[in-house]
Structures are given as structure tokens and as C-alpha cells.
Design a protein around this motif. Structure first.
Motif, short mmCIF file in Angstrom:
data_model
loop_
_atom_site.label_atom_id
_atom_site.label_comp_id
_atom_site.label_asym_id
_atom_site.label_seq_id
_atom_site.Cartn_x
_atom_site.Cartn_y
_atom_site.Cartn_z
N ILE A 1 20.70 -88.83 -22.92
CA ILE A 1 21.68 -88.53 -23.97
C ILE A 1 21.14 -87.40 -24.84
CG2 ILE A 1 23.00 -89.46 -25.90
CD1 ILE A 1 23.76 -90.54 -23.11
N SER A 2 21.61 -86.20 -24.58
CA SER A 2 21.09 -85.01 -25.25
C SER A 2 21.90 -84.63 -26.48
CB SER A 2 21.03 -83.84 -24.27
OG SER A 2 22.28 -83.68 -23.62
N ILE A 3 23.22 -84.84 -26.46
CA ILE A 3 24.06 -84.40 -27.58
C ILE A 3 24.69 -85.59 -28.31
CG2 ILE A 3 24.49 -82.13 -26.61
CD1 ILE A 3 27.31 -83.14 -25.80
N GLY A 4 24.17 -86.79 -28.09
CA GLY A 4 24.69 -87.98 -28.74
C GLY A 4 25.78 -88.64 -27.90
N HIS A 5 25.88 -89.95 -28.05
CA HIS A 5 26.90 -90.71 -27.34
C HIS A 5 28.30 -90.31 -27.81
CE1 HIS A 5 24.03 -93.54 -25.50
NE2 HIS A 5 23.40 -93.52 -26.66
N ALA A 6 29.21 -90.15 -26.85
CA ALA A 6 30.63 -89.94 -27.13
C ALA A 6 30.89 -88.76 -28.06
CB ALA A 6 31.27 -91.22 -27.69
N HIS A 7 30.10 -87.70 -27.90
CA HIS A 7 30.36 -86.50 -28.70
C HIS A 7 31.80 -86.05 -28.47
CE1 HIS A 7 30.18 -82.43 -30.26
NE2 HIS A 7 28.99 -82.68 -30.78
N PRO A 8 32.57 -85.78 -29.52
CA PRO A 8 34.00 -85.50 -29.33
C PRO A 8 34.29 -84.31 -28.41
CG PRO A 8 33.29 -85.08 -31.62
CD PRO A 8 32.20 -85.83 -30.94
N ARG A 9 33.48 -83.28 -28.45
CA ARG A 9 33.73 -82.13 -27.57
C ARG A 9 33.44 -82.49 -26.11
NH1 ARG A 9 31.04 -76.79 -29.97
NH2 ARG A 9 32.08 -75.92 -28.13
N TYR A 10 32.46 -83.34 -25.91
CA TYR A 10 32.12 -83.82 -24.57
C TYR A 10 33.23 -84.70 -24.02
CZ TYR A 10 29.30 -86.52 -21.16
OH TYR A 10 28.81 -87.15 -20.04
N VAL A 11 33.70 -85.63 -24.84
CA VAL A 11 34.78 -86.53 -24.41
C VAL A 11 36.04 -85.73 -24.09
CG1 VAL A 11 36.30 -88.40 -25.17
CG2 VAL A 11 33.86 -88.50 -25.69
N GLU A 12 36.34 -84.76 -24.94
CA GLU A 12 37.54 -83.93 -24.72
C GLU A 12 37.43 -83.13 -23.42
OE1 GLU A 12 40.16 -80.52 -27.10
OE2 GLU A 12 38.05 -80.85 -27.62
N ALA A 13 36.26 -82.56 -23.16
CA ALA A 13 36.08 -81.75 -21.96
C ALA A 13 36.24 -82.57 -20.69
CB ALA A 13 34.70 -81.08 -21.97
N ILE A 14 35.64 -83.75 -20.66
CA ILE A 14 35.75 -84.61 -19.48
C ILE A 14 37.17 -85.12 -19.31
CG2 ILE A 14 34.99 -86.79 -18.47
CD1 ILE A 14 32.26 -86.32 -19.65
N THR A 15 37.78 -85.53 -20.41
CA THR A 15 39.14 -86.06 -20.36
C THR A 15 40.12 -85.01 -19.84
OG1 THR A 15 38.65 -87.53 -22.22
CG2 THR A 15 40.97 -87.14 -21.72
N ASN A 16 40.02 -83.81 -20.38
CA ASN A 16 40.92 -82.74 -19.95
C ASN A 16 40.72 -82.40 -18.48
OD1 ASN A 16 42.01 -82.56 -22.50
ND2 ASN A 16 40.78 -80.79 -23.12
N GLN A 17 39.45 -82.37 -18.04
CA GLN A 17 39.18 -81.99 -16.66
C GLN A 17 39.65 -83.05 -15.67
OE1 GLN A 17 38.05 -78.94 -15.55
NE2 GLN A 17 38.68 -79.79 -13.59
N VAL A 18 39.37 -84.32 -15.96
CA VAL A 18 39.73 -85.38 -15.01
C VAL A 18 41.25 -85.53 -14.92
CG1 VAL A 18 39.73 -87.41 -16.54
CG2 VAL A 18 38.96 -87.63 -14.15
N SER A 19 41.96 -85.12 -15.96
CA SER A 19 43.42 -85.19 -15.90
C SER A 19 44.00 -84.09 -15.01
CB SER A 19 44.01 -85.09 -17.31
OG SER A 19 43.84 -83.78 -17.84
N LYS A 20 43.19 -83.07 -14.73
CA LYS A 20 43.64 -81.97 -13.88
C LYS A 20 43.06 -82.07 -12.47
CE LYS A 20 42.21 -78.80 -16.77
NZ LYS A 20 41.95 -77.49 -17.40
N LEU A 21 41.73 -82.08 -12.36
CA LEU A 21 41.06 -82.13 -11.06
C LEU A 21 39.64 -82.62 -11.29
CD1 LEU A 21 40.99 -81.49 -7.99
CD2 LEU A 21 40.27 -79.17 -8.59
N GLY A 22 39.34 -83.81 -10.83
CA GLY A 22 38.02 -84.38 -11.02
C GLY A 22 37.03 -83.97 -9.95
N PHE A 23 37.54 -83.82 -8.72
CA PHE A 23 36.63 -83.56 -7.61
C PHE A 23 37.34 -82.81 -6.50
CE2 PHE A 23 35.22 -84.69 -3.34
CZ PHE A 23 33.90 -84.28 -3.38
N TYR A 24 36.64 -81.85 -5.91
CA TYR A 24 36.91 -81.39 -4.55
C TYR A 24 35.60 -80.86 -3.99
CZ TYR A 24 39.76 -80.68 -0.56
OH TYR A 24 40.28 -80.80 0.70
N SER A 25 35.57 -80.60 -2.73
CA SER A 25 34.29 -80.31 -2.06
C SER A 25 33.81 -78.91 -2.36
CB SER A 25 34.44 -80.49 -0.55
OG SER A 25 35.00 -79.33 0.03
#
Length: 376
Positions: free
Chosen positions: A40-64
Motif C-alpha cells: 500500500i503505497s498511496i494509502g487504502h482506497a485513495h479516491p483517485r485510485y478508486v476512480e481510475a480502476i472503476t472507470n477502467q473496469v467499466s470500459k475494458l478490464g482485460f484483453y491479451s
């Protein structure tokens, strides 16, 4: 189905976390000075971190990795800018062990040699070559022991020179601040001479920055305290603030070939979003500067506590060494004072690996609890 019982567990069940605090199922608040092994480098549940992951997974979480992924390029460019490792190239994977495994494999490809030099009390992971280069026989299975690894003492420059001159060593791998081993460091002369010896003997110098990287030492990488140029730099833990991501930075003298390295999940879209959020927060919130300020404050207080016999490490990768084993002290800090700390293979060492945005109030809370626990 029972879980395979390989972890001795504390009787704490976290269900949420915010900043430097973790909360259990009873809503008990714990100060987290260990960050899940420096993750945990930037603190648990940092709002910018949560926002970045949330926005990305709503669009495309994975491809090869068979398709274009601009997020990988963006992450590589941001990492180059913040780390100062100009012209290195990035290979992304999923963990520190995998990073070191690929580093050792790449060194063998590059040199056409197979033996590795590692160091006493070093820890590099649990995969085949990485665990063979780890100084812990209890976790090395016979299949791992087939690897050609020579474990030397830190600071034994003559031994390194003798082994390198045999001509069969593909890599020297070293932690510039040992993590699991207990925060020991070699001298500047040792690191710098080993770097020169590697270059004179067609051997790659691998900086294992899995735990000490990403600003934790007070510089972006711990090797930057010395006049060395690693051929490969391995990274992971603090890289994703809890999302699994790792990688190696590869010197431009090493040329890529299709197929020489590969991964299914490494560098996926969600991992890159997490990694970019971490770098952006480190930059925008001046967290490396904060590491220096808080480390100085921490050490100043630690020096006033007579039971602490030695302070080890750099930045916010700190060890407090006592003249007794600290397992009971760690339990007292968890159960009585609700503070997470870490141990090491040095049983007398308390490891402190907090989020990089920790403040002086958190440090005061820790030392008040520590003094009380020691008095008890």
C-alpha cells in the motif's frame, strides 16, 4: 473445501480500509504500518485510485497482449519520467517473483550463461529461479535446487570477483535494502564495484527493487543512492497499491526478440490503470518528499527509546532492532493497541512499511503505543 494451510494467521478480519487505517468486522480501527508487505503505497482506497480502476473496469478490464494497449505505453512513459531511468524499456507482469524470474531468464538469454550470484538473507520470490536465489532453504524444493545459484555474503567483494571470473555467471541479483532479510545494506563501495565487475565479466547486474522501489527508500529507487547502472530493475509491491502488477525495467543494451518473454495477465488494462493512478498520486502529492520528512521525524523519535538497539533501512522502509524477539511485541501492538507492523527473518526486528502519505500524527500514535507496550 478447507484452505491449504500455509499461512500462520492473526485473528483479525479486515473488511474495509481508508488511508492509513484498516477496519475489521467489528469496526475496530487499526493503524496500518505494514501495508500488506509494503504494497500500500498511496494509502487504502485513495479516491483517485478508486476512480481510475472503476472507470477502467467499466470500459475494458482485460484483453491479451496480442493487441495494442495504449495504457501500457502511457504507464511506461510516466514511469520513465518519474524514476529518471531514461531509455530503459518496460516488460509488465503480475508480481515481484515473476518480475525476478523474468529478470533472471533475460540475463541468461543475454549472456548465454546459467549461474546466478545472490546474497545471504536475500529474498527474491517463490518461483523457480527466484526462490533458488533466495537464502531460505525451507522454501526451496528439490526441483528449485537444480538451479545454479551461489549465495555470498554482502560486502564480500573478493568472493564476488572470484566467482565472476569463473565466466559462467549470467546475473548478480541484489536488494539494495534487504526486505524479508532484515533491512541490511551493503556499502556504497561494494555495490559500485560489483556493478563494474559485472560489466567487465559479461554478467548482468539486477537491482531487485520489488520492495524498496516506488519512493519507499526516499528516492524513486534505492539503487539511486549509489553510482551504479543496473542492467535490469525489478518492480512490483507498491506499483499497484494492492492491484497485482509487476515488471522489469530493461537497459537498452539488451535487445528484445519476439517470444523471449510473455504473460497472459501482465500489463492488462485494469493493472495499467491502477499503476498510472499510483504514479500520478506519487507525483501530484509529492510523496517522495513526504517519505524523507516522515522518515527523519520517525528516526528522531526512535533514537530516544532506549530499548531500540539499532535503526535500520532508509526512508519508510525502516527496521527497529531490539535485544529480544519481537513476535510477542507485534501481537501486543495488534491486539492491544490495534497497530499492524511487520517481522523479518531477523526475529529481533520490527519492520515498518507504511503508506507513503502517512503523517506525523500516525507516527506519534505508533510511538505512544510502542512505549506503552514495551513498558508492559
Amino acid at each position: 473445501m478447507p484452505l491449504f494451510n500455509v499461512y500462520p494467521l492473526y485473528n483479525v478480519t479486515p473488511v474495509s480500509a481508508k488511508g492509513a487505517y484498516v477496519y475489521d468486522e467489528n469496526n475496530t480501527e487499526y493503524l496500518d504500518l505494514y501495508g500488506g508487505h509494503a504494497v500500500i503505497s498511496i494509502g487504502h482506497a485513495h479516491p483517485r485510485y478508486v476512480e481510475a480502476i472503476t472507470n477502467q473496469v467499466s470500459k475494458l478490464g482485460f484483453y491479451s497482449n496480442a493487441i495494442q494497449n495504449p495504457l501500457q505505453v502511457e504507464l511506461a512513459n510516466k514511469l520513465e519520467a518519474l524514476s529518471g531511468c531514461k531509455d530503459y524499456e518496460l516488460f509488465l507482469c503480475n508480481s515481484g517473483a515473476e518480475a525476478n524470474e523474468n529478470a533472471l531468464k533475460l540475463a541468461s538469454f543475454q549472456t548465454n550463461k546459467s549461474r546466478v550470484i545472490a546474497f545471504k538473507n536475500g529474498f527474491h520470490g517463490r518461483t523457480s529461479a527466484a526462490v533458488a536465489a533466495t537464502d531460505n532453504k525451507a522454501i526451496i524444493a528439490p526441483i528449485n535446487a537444480q538451479q545454479k545459484v551461489t549465495i555470498l555474503d554482502l560486502n564480500d567483494l573478493e568472493a564476488v570477483k572470484t566467482e565472476l571470473e569463473k565466466g559462467d555467471v549470467c546475473a548478480v541479483i541484489v536488494e539494495f535494502i534487504q526486505g524479508v532479510g532484515g533491512l541490511d545494506q551493503a556499502t556504497a563501495n561494494f555495490f559500485e564495484q560489483v556493478d563494474l565487475l559485472c560489466k567487465a565479466n559479461n554478467t548482468l547486474f539486477i537491482a531487485d527493487e520489488v520492495q524498496s522501489g516506488y519512493g519507499r527508500s526516499g528516492k524513486f529507487f534505492a539503487f539511486q543512492y549509489y553510482n551504479v547502472t543496473p542492467d535490469i530493475i525489478s518492480i512490483a509491491k507498491g506499483m499497484g497499491n494492492g492491484f497485482p502488477i509487476g515488471g522489469i525495467l530493461i537497459h537498452p543494451n539488451i535487445k528484445a526478440k519476439f517470444g523471449m518473454l510473455g504473460t497472459t495477465f501482465g500489463g492488462n488494462h485494469l493493472a495499467c490503470a491502477a499503476g498510472l493512478a499510483v504514479l500520478n498520486v506519487i507525483e501530484d502529492e509529492f510523496l517522495i518528499d513526504n517519505v524523507k520528512v516522515i522518515s527523519e521525524y520517525f528516526i528522531k523519535i526512535a533514537e530516544t527509546i532506549p530499548q531500540i538497539k539499532q535503526i535500520k533501512g532508509k526512508g519508510l522502509m525502516i527496521g527497529l532492532e531490539f535485544d529480544f524477539e519481537v513476535s510477542e511485541l507485534r501481537k501486543k501492538l495488534i491486539y492491544d493497541h490495534h497497530i499492524f507492523t511487520g517481522g523479518a527473518s531477523n526475529k529481533k526486528l520490527l519492520r515498518i512499511l507504511p503508506p507513503l502519505n502517512i503523517n506525523k500524527g500516525h507516527i506519534n500514535q505508533f510511538f505512544e503505543a510502542l512505549v506503552e507496550a514495551l513498558d508492559e
